[in-house]
Design a protein around this motif. Structure first.
Motif, short mmCIF file in Angstrom:
data_model
loop_
_atom_site.label_atom_id
_atom_site.label_comp_id
_atom_site.label_asym_id
_atom_site.label_seq_id
_atom_site.Cartn_x
_atom_site.Cartn_y
_atom_site.Cartn_z
N UNK A 198 0.79 -1.36 -0.03
CA UNK A 198 -0.06 -0.11 -0.02
C UNK A 198 0.86 1.27 -0.04
N UNK A 199 2.09 1.21 0.56
CA UNK A 199 2.89 2.44 0.62
C UNK A 199 3.80 2.60 -0.47
N UNK A 200 3.67 2.12 -1.52
CA UNK A 200 4.58 2.21 -2.70
C UNK A 200 4.30 3.46 -3.53
N UNK A 201 5.40 4.10 -3.76
CA UNK A 201 5.04 5.14 -4.68
C UNK A 201 4.64 4.94 -6.01
N UNK A 202 4.29 6.02 -6.81
CA UNK A 202 3.88 5.78 -8.31
C UNK A 202 5.10 5.33 -9.19
N UNK A 203 6.43 5.77 -8.61
CA UNK A 203 7.62 5.39 -9.26
C UNK A 203 7.98 3.76 -8.88
N UNK A 204 7.56 3.41 -7.89
CA UNK A 204 7.75 2.08 -7.21
C UNK A 204 6.81 1.10 -8.29
N UNK A 205 5.51 1.47 -8.44
CA UNK A 205 4.64 0.86 -8.99
C UNK A 205 5.03 0.61 -10.52
N UNK A 206 5.40 1.98 -11.12
CA UNK A 206 6.01 1.92 -12.50
C UNK A 206 7.17 1.03 -12.43
N UNK A 207 7.86 0.72 -11.78
CA UNK A 207 9.15 -0.10 -11.75
C UNK A 207 8.83 -1.45 -11.88
N UNK A 208 7.66 -1.85 -10.99
CA UNK A 208 7.11 -3.42 -10.81
C UNK A 208 6.27 -3.65 -12.22
N UNK A 209 5.54 -2.55 -12.93
CA UNK A 209 4.93 -2.85 -13.96
C UNK A 209 5.91 -2.81 -15.28
N UNK A 210 7.12 -2.61 -15.16
CA UNK A 210 8.17 -2.12 -16.11
C UNK A 210 9.00 -3.55 -16.03
N UNK A 211 9.11 -4.03 -14.74
CA UNK A 211 9.83 -5.39 -14.59
C UNK A 211 8.93 -6.54 -15.18
#
Length: 143
Positions: A115-128
């Motif tokens: 829940x605490x992930x930033x938009x950048x973290x989510x973008x990194x997960x989606x990219x990965x």
């Protein structure tokens, strides 16, 4: 970190996520069942041997799992159109629904942990995820 070490870390983390979800959801369903249903959903009907190979389990183990899933109405055996002596395994509507329900459960269990992930973290997960999916599709001969 070497690139292959990073990939190994991703695999290890994925296994850990799967264990956490199963434990916290109280699931006793074998992981191989979800793998088999996913393979059938994505690839279509296949023989037990091919399904076993795709799921990385033994053929006798997959035969037992298919029998359990068939008894639960998650899959069905049909005659192989290419060889009447053989059968193919096909996911049923109930199997697809069970798989979707499990995916929903996975999301519910993991949501508070991320829940605490930033938009950048989510973008990194989606990219990965996109990179891994693209590379594994290429490994399987798809483009």
């Amino acid at each position: 970190m070497q690139s292959t070490e990073a990939l190994t870390e991703i695999i290890t983390a994925a296994y850990r996520l799967a264990r956490v979800v199963a434990q916290e959801a109280g699931s006793t369903t074998p992981t191989a069942q979800w793998r088999a249903l996913t393979v059938l959903e994505e690839s279509g009907p296949m023989r037990v041997g091919a399904l076993a190979a795709a799921c990385r389990v033994t053929q006798p183990g997959m035969t037992r799992l298919v029998e359990l899933m068939a008894a639960a109405g998650l899959v069905e055996k049909r005659p192989d159109p290419a060889d009447a002596r053989a059968a193919v395994i096909q996911i049923t509507d109930s199997g697809s629904a069970a798989r979707r329900a499990w995916i929903d459960t996975v999301g519910e269990v993991l949501a508070p942990k991320f829940a605490g992930l930033s938009d950048e973290d989510w973008a990194a997960i989606r990219t990965t995820a996109a990179l891994l999916n693209a590379r594994t599709d290429l490994m399987n001969g798809a483009e």
